[in-house]
Scaffold this active site. Structure first.
Site, PDB file in Angstrom:
ATOM      1  N   CYS A 149       0.829  -1.204   0.000  1.00  0.00           N
ATOM      2  CA  CYS A 149       0.000   0.000   0.000  1.00  0.00           C
ATOM      3  C   CYS A 149       0.873   1.268   0.000  1.00  0.00           C
ATOM      4  CB  CYS A 149      -0.982  -0.058   1.163  1.00  0.00           C
ATOM      5  SG  CYS A 149      -2.437   0.927   0.851  1.00  0.00           S
ATOM      6  N   HIS A 209      -3.349  -5.064   1.732  1.00  0.00           N
ATOM      7  CA  HIS A 209      -2.700  -5.321   3.024  1.00  0.00           C
ATOM      8  C   HIS A 209      -2.705  -6.806   3.392  1.00  0.00           C
ATOM      9  CE1 HIS A 209      -2.238  -1.180   4.667  1.00  0.00           C
ATOM     10  NE2 HIS A 209      -3.193  -0.913   3.806  1.00  0.00           N
ATOM     11  N   GLU A 258      -0.833  -8.304   5.271  1.00  0.00           N
ATOM     12  CA  GLU A 258      -0.453  -8.483   6.682  1.00  0.00           C
ATOM     13  C   GLU A 258      -1.660  -8.370   7.621  1.00  0.00           C
ATOM     14  OE1 GLU A 258      -0.193  -5.816   4.948  1.00  0.00           O
ATOM     15  OE2 GLU A 258      -0.498  -4.047   6.182  1.00  0.00           O
TER      16      GLU A 258
HETATM   17  N1  GLN Z   1      -3.475   6.496   0.720  1.00  0.00           N
HETATM   18  C1  GLN Z   1      -2.289   6.168   1.447  1.00  0.00           C
HETATM   19  C2  GLN Z   1      -1.082   6.915   0.881  1.00  0.00           C
HETATM   20  O1  GLN Z   1      -1.197   7.688  -0.008  1.00  0.00           O
HETATM   21  C3  GLN Z   1      -1.993   4.695   1.456  1.00  0.00           C
HETATM   22  C4  GLN Z   1      -2.990   3.973   2.308  1.00  0.00           C
HETATM   23  C5  GLN Z   1      -2.465   2.724   2.941  1.00  0.00           C
HETATM   24  O2  GLN Z   1      -1.271   2.478   3.030  1.00  0.00           O
HETATM   25  N2  GLN Z   1      -3.369   1.957   3.493  1.00  0.00           N
HETATM   26  O3  GLN Z   1      -0.012   6.702   1.353  1.00  0.00           O
END
Ligand code: GLN
Length: 199
Positions: free
Chosen positions: A83, A176, A178
């Site tokens: 992410c 995610h 994890e």
């Molecule tokens: N929107 C977040 C960002 O720009 C990422 C979100 C996440 O890691 N769950 O970093």
């Protein structure tokens, strides 16, 4: 580290780092939190967790970790970003904030908050290229991979879209893994560490 337990440092400046430590430990790796350059020394692999990429970008500067991490990535130490971690690795960021940096180590374009700001979170069936039952992907203000460079392998898709990719020693997912107890992608990452270090 041939044959020995891989030592994986999880960037712990912000975000969902504890859950990565737990996933890696379930698979028998030695996993620990990294907040300082000294804690990065001698790692066999690095995880960049989810959280907020713009905050992590700032904290990478103040912690002194940006340069040693960039060097470790350039040296080919296996890295797994999830992410926000994917955003930190992406060569190009769309919809980043002014001046937002990345390690530019993975030849993809990551569109921040790619499912819209309103869509905070959703769950979807992620199909692994390796086969098997789909993973439950938790997408939390997730980025979207809008371009996949040559030589970047797609490891998983949500519908037609790539949501996990690998290029050389770098692996990344927009969701995610994890946060579920499905450790298959962490397993793929640890396999990569084993192969890199000739174990
Ligand atoms: N929107 C977040 C960002 O720009 C990422 C979100 C996440 O890691 N769950 O970093």
């Amino acid at each position: 580290m041939a044959g020995s337990t891989p030592r994986v440092g999880v960037l712990a400046l912000q975000g969902a780092f504890r859950e990565h430590v737990a996933s890696l430990e379930r698979l028998g790796a030695e996993a620990f939190e990294v907040r300082t350059p000294a804690e990065l020394e001698g790692v066999d692999g690095i995880v960049l967790p989810g959280g907020e990429s713009t905050t992590m970008d700032l904290l990478l500067g103040s912690s002194g970790l940006r340069e040693p991490l960039a060097q470790a990535i350039a040296a080919g130490i296996p890295v797994f970003g999830t992410c926000a971690g994917l955003i930190l690795l992406a060569r190009d960021i769309e919809d980043g904030i002014e001046g937002q940096r990345s390690f530019a180590a993975l030849d993809v374009t990551a569109l921040r908050n790619g499912y819209g700001r309103q869509v905070k979170s959703f769950e979807g069936p992620v199909e692994l290229a390796a086969g098997g039952v789909p993973m439950t992907g938790l997408f939390i203000r997730a980025p979207r991979i809008t371009r996949v460079g040559d030589g970047v392998e797609v490891l998983a898709r949500l519908g037609d879209e790539p949501v996990a990719v690998r290029s050389g020693s770098i692996m990344a997912a927009t969701f995610h893994p994890e946060l579920t107890d499905d450790d298959r992608l962490h397993g793929t990452f640890l396999e990569g560490i084993k192969n890199t270090s000739g174990g």
